[in-house]
Design an enzyme around this catalytic site. Sequence first.
Site, PDB file in Angstrom:
ATOM      1  CG  HIS A  96      -4.812  -1.088   4.027  1.00 31.31           C
ATOM      2  ND1 HIS A  96      -5.005  -0.542   2.781  1.00 31.31           N
ATOM      3  CD2 HIS A  96      -3.991  -0.228   4.682  1.00 31.31           C
ATOM      4  CE1 HIS A  96      -4.332   0.602   2.691  1.00 31.31           C
ATOM      5  NE2 HIS A  96      -3.708   0.796   3.834  1.00 31.31           N
ATOM      6  CG  ASN A  97      -7.146  -1.619  -0.454  1.00 30.85           C
ATOM      7  OD1 ASN A  97      -6.137  -1.484   0.227  1.00 30.85           O
ATOM      8  ND2 ASN A  97      -7.112  -1.639  -1.765  1.00 30.85           N
TER       9      ASN A  97
ATOM     10  CB  SER B 160      -0.922   0.024   1.215  1.00 32.66           C
ATOM     11  OG  SER B 160      -1.664   1.241   1.212  1.00 32.66           O
TER      12      SER B 160
ATOM     13  CD  GLU C 198      -7.326   3.259   0.429  1.00 31.94           C
ATOM     14  OE1 GLU C 198      -6.336   2.586   0.784  1.00 31.94           O
ATOM     15  OE2 GLU C 198      -7.583   3.479  -0.762  1.00 31.94           O
TER      16      GLU C 198
HETATM   17  P1  NBP Z   1      -1.658  -2.069 -13.862  1.00 32.30           P
HETATM   18  O1  NBP Z   1      -2.574  -2.669 -12.866  1.00 32.30           O
HETATM   19  O2  NBP Z   1      -2.153  -0.975 -14.718  1.00 32.30           O
HETATM   20  O3  NBP Z   1      -1.096  -3.242 -14.791  1.00 32.30           O
HETATM   21  C1  NBP Z   1      -0.204  -2.982 -15.859  1.00 32.30           C
HETATM   22  C2  NBP Z   1       0.874  -4.040 -15.916  1.00 32.30           C
HETATM   23  O4  NBP Z   1       0.297  -5.356 -16.098  1.00 32.30           O
HETATM   24  C3  NBP Z   1       1.806  -3.819 -17.092  1.00 32.30           C
HETATM   25  O5  NBP Z   1       3.102  -4.164 -16.702  1.00 32.30           O
HETATM   26  C4  NBP Z   1       1.244  -4.792 -18.118  1.00 32.30           C
HETATM   27  O6  NBP Z   1       2.165  -5.168 -19.087  1.00 32.30           O
HETATM   28  C5  NBP Z   1       0.918  -5.958 -17.241  1.00 32.30           C
HETATM   29  N1  NBP Z   1       0.046  -6.967 -17.870  1.00 32.30           N
HETATM   30  C6  NBP Z   1      -1.266  -6.924 -18.218  1.00 32.30           C
HETATM   31 BR1  NBP Z   1      -2.338  -5.481 -17.993  1.00 32.30          BR
HETATM   32  N2  NBP Z   1      -1.726  -8.054 -18.766  1.00 32.30           N
HETATM   33  C7  NBP Z   1      -0.645  -8.868 -18.817  1.00 32.30           C
HETATM   34  C8  NBP Z   1      -0.468 -10.177 -19.278  1.00 32.30           C
HETATM   35  N3  NBP Z   1      -1.476 -10.901 -19.792  1.00 32.30           N
HETATM   36  N4  NBP Z   1       0.776 -10.720 -19.206  1.00 32.30           N
HETATM   37  C9  NBP Z   1       1.793 -10.013 -18.684  1.00 32.30           C
HETATM   38  N5  NBP Z   1       1.669  -8.748 -18.191  1.00 32.30           N
HETATM   39  C10 NBP Z   1       0.475  -8.177 -18.263  1.00 32.30           C
HETATM   40  O7  NBP Z   1      -0.296  -1.573 -13.140  1.00 32.30           O
HETATM   41  P2  NBP Z   1      -0.086  -0.792 -11.767  1.00 32.30           P
HETATM   42  O8  NBP Z   1      -1.021   0.354 -11.619  1.00 32.30           O
HETATM   43  O9  NBP Z   1       1.376  -0.549 -11.693  1.00 32.30           O
HETATM   44  O10 NBP Z   1      -0.504  -1.852 -10.657  1.00 32.30           O
HETATM   45  C11 NBP Z   1       0.147  -3.097 -10.518  1.00 32.30           C
HETATM   46  C12 NBP Z   1      -0.512  -3.878  -9.408  1.00 32.30           C
HETATM   47  O11 NBP Z   1      -0.359  -3.163  -8.181  1.00 32.30           O
HETATM   48  C13 NBP Z   1      -2.013  -4.082  -9.582  1.00 32.30           C
HETATM   49  O12 NBP Z   1      -2.359  -5.356  -9.128  1.00 32.30           O
HETATM   50  C14 NBP Z   1      -2.615  -3.029  -8.684  1.00 32.30           C
HETATM   51  O13 NBP Z   1      -3.908  -3.371  -8.222  1.00 32.30           O
HETATM   52  C15 NBP Z   1      -1.611  -2.997  -7.551  1.00 32.30           C
HETATM   53  N6  NBP Z   1      -1.584  -1.762  -6.774  1.00 32.30           N
HETATM   54  C16 NBP Z   1      -1.662  -0.566  -7.388  1.00 32.30           C
HETATM   55  C17 NBP Z   1      -1.616   0.604  -6.634  1.00 32.30           C
HETATM   56  C18 NBP Z   1      -1.682   1.932  -7.310  1.00 32.30           C
HETATM   57  O14 NBP Z   1      -1.724   2.941  -6.590  1.00 32.30           O
HETATM   58  N7  NBP Z   1      -1.673   1.998  -8.630  1.00 32.30           N
HETATM   59  C19 NBP Z   1      -1.460   0.533  -5.260  1.00 32.30           C
HETATM   60  C20 NBP Z   1      -1.345  -0.700  -4.653  1.00 32.30           C
HETATM   61  C21 NBP Z   1      -1.399  -1.841  -5.429  1.00 32.30           C
HETATM   62  P3  NBP Z   1       2.292  -4.325 -20.465  1.00 32.30           P
HETATM   63  O15 NBP Z   1       3.183  -3.175 -20.133  1.00 32.30           O
HETATM   64  O16 NBP Z   1       2.922  -5.280 -21.394  1.00 32.30           O
HETATM   65  O17 NBP Z   1       0.909  -3.918 -20.863  1.00 32.30           O
END
Ligand code: NBP
Length: 480
Positions: free
Chosen positions: A185-186, A128, A189
């Site tokens: 936690h979420n 988080s 939130e």
């Molecule tokens: P995203 O959730 O937007 O996911 C994008 C990533 O997933 C890219 O690297 C993309 O690769 C990859 N991907 C996808 Br979409 N489909 C795929 C597949 N079939 N095979 C391989 N790779 C694939 O990214 P994020 O916002 O950085 O979040 C990552 C994780 O962290 C999520 O689970 C999210 O819930 C969690 N999270 C996010 C936050 C936040 O604030 N954003 C906070 C806490 C946790 P590509 O580049 O090739 O499309």
Amino acid sequence: ARAEIGVTGLSVMGRNLARNLARNGFSVALHNRTVARTNSLVADHGDEGDFIPSESMADFVASLKRPRAVIIMVKAGKATDAVIDALVPLLEKDDIVIDAGNAHFVDTARRERDLAAKGLHFVGTGVSGGEEGALLGPSIMPGGSAESYRKLGPIFEKIAAQVDGTPCCVHVGPGAAGHFVKMVHNGIEYADMQLIAEAYDLLRAGLGASPAEIAEIFREWNSGDLDSFLIQITAEVLAHTDGKSGQPFIDVVQDRAEQKGTGRWTVQSALDLGVPITGIAEATFARSLSGHVAQRAAAQSTFAGRAADTPIAGLVEDRKQFIEDVRNALYASKIVAYAQGFDHIRAGSKDNDWGIDPGAMATIWRGGCIIRAKFLDRIREVYAENPYLESLLVAPYFAEAVANGFDSWRRVLVTAIRGGVPTPVFSSSLAYVDALRSPRLPAALIQGLRDNFGAHTYQRVDRDGSFHTMWAEDKREVDA
Ligand code: NBP
């Protein structure tokens, strides 16, 4: 092979987590489905530490020291399974696969079982703190085996946020414990944000104050018991003026709250476990309601505006008192939301034999994460004193805050209800406390009705056993 840890999935979160690892001196193997992301990370930040980029999954795995530790940071759901499927055939016994995305804990439990059967460790890990947390120090909630934590602990504890010299990372428990706790936690939130939104709505309607003036009130609140990241950014968002229109930013944003699923999962799990997390549930439904545009339009034209007899502004006589009342009601409701969330964690832990220490969760949420707050120190202290506490509400510190808030809470709700301002979480939180402290609940009538229409039986206050009344006959009572 020289990399100590690898990250696959280099969108905002994975990219920043990889940079955080490298900046802390770990050599980091990099991989992303689309190679351009890997290249841009190395081009933009390659000088921050030791990065070992690979285009193929096979090269990525080969660049890692054994036993390997691979963090998957991709979109939760199918993408995670796709990455696991590509990765696993390349791994060897004792390697560790870490899913740091927001996976549903049920998926995590399944993946752990599947990988354990192949001699691999699977560590579902809550992270988080958003983008900034991932880079500068998140709150990290790893589950999985104790053995995997022996390797990962020193790495995660180093890159996590630190509060008073204590890292915001602890081994939450085995299996899916980490993702379960991240889910709750979420959920908390959600409740926290809805409470802040209700407080803002009350202040705006009750005082006729501008968003900038309300920002000042939140800024002041942030120096007291309510001191927290969310209150701080509330002041920031409310004070912001839209560059294009010159309007308060908050007035140009559509009033439909989105959700990615963690609130819904929390409520679903609480229903399964029978834990009344009323605040989180109301907050989740409030988001859903905000998105029902057609129903809202129909109700608006049917009931004309807020449909209150007296607009709320006409009900607020003492502005200073009203602000203080809203503050007290917000604090008391927040205590209820956290008490419910911690009940949920304890129930989930018991149901799955996870042995989660609730005080340790409060400790690792003090920094890095979205719900970080001064208040969590109090929760940590309370559980340190008594880990078996029936409810956070009855701990002396919280009990006093809730009891001190009662009058304010009731005054605010009377004003809100008379003035037609919806306050689902303020209201349900007070109802929760009132129900808990009632010596007698109308649940007795429910039992009577259930026995009447379905012979579901009831227990008596004066005798042991189960009983049924012959409602359709002579109404005599029989042992059931
Ligand atoms: P995203 O959730 O937007 O996911 C994008 C990533 O997933 C890219 O690297 C993309 O690769 C990859 N991907 C996808 Br979409 N489909 C795929 C597949 N079939 N095979 C391989 N790779 C694939 O990214 P994020 O916002 O950085 O979040 C990552 C994780 O962290 C999520 O689970 C999210 O819930 C969690 N999270 C996010 C936050 C936040 O604030 N954003 C906070 C806490 C946790 P590509 O580049 O090739 O499309």
